[in-house]
Scaffold this motif. Structure first.
Motif, PDB file in Angstrom:
ATOM      1  N   SER A  27       0.829  -1.205   0.000  1.00  0.00           N
ATOM      2  CA  SER A  27       0.000   0.000   0.000  1.00  0.00           C
ATOM      3  C   SER A  27       0.867   1.260   0.000  1.00  0.00           C
ATOM      4  O   SER A  27       0.440   2.293  -0.517  1.00  0.00           O
ATOM      5  CB  SER A  27      -0.937   0.006   1.205  1.00  0.00           C
ATOM      6  N   ARG A  30       1.733   1.896  -3.574  1.00  0.00           N
ATOM      7  CA  ARG A  30       0.552   2.399  -4.271  1.00  0.00           C
ATOM      8  C   ARG A  30       0.318   3.878  -3.927  1.00  0.00           C
ATOM      9  O   ARG A  30      -0.010   4.677  -4.796  1.00  0.00           O
ATOM     10  CB  ARG A  30      -0.676   1.571  -3.876  1.00  0.00           C
ATOM     11  N   THR A  31       0.524   4.252  -2.657  1.00  0.00           N
ATOM     12  CA  THR A  31       0.357   5.645  -2.246  1.00  0.00           C
ATOM     13  C   THR A  31       1.393   6.543  -2.916  1.00  0.00           C
ATOM     14  O   THR A  31       1.072   7.629  -3.413  1.00  0.00           O
ATOM     15  CB  THR A  31       0.492   5.763  -0.707  1.00  0.00           C
TER      16      THR A  31
END
Length: 45
Positions: free
Chosen positions: A2, A5-6
């Motif tokens: 994540s 992805r951020t």
């Protein structure tokens, strides 16, 4: 995962912002050139 992805979304946001500013700058420049041409044409006649 994540975190990646951020970071990817942040980079994409910056890239889209730069492209938007560049396109807007050229559109504004083209519009100003059209205004200058129409004023010159009006004064020459």
């Amino acid at each position: 995962m994540s975190v990646i992805r951020t970071i990817g979304r942040g980079i994409l946001f910056v890239a889209v912002g730069i492209v938007t500013i560049t396109v807007g700058f050229f559109m504004l420049r083209g519009t100003m050139n059209m205004w200058n041409r129409s004023k010159k044409d009006d004064t020459s006649e």
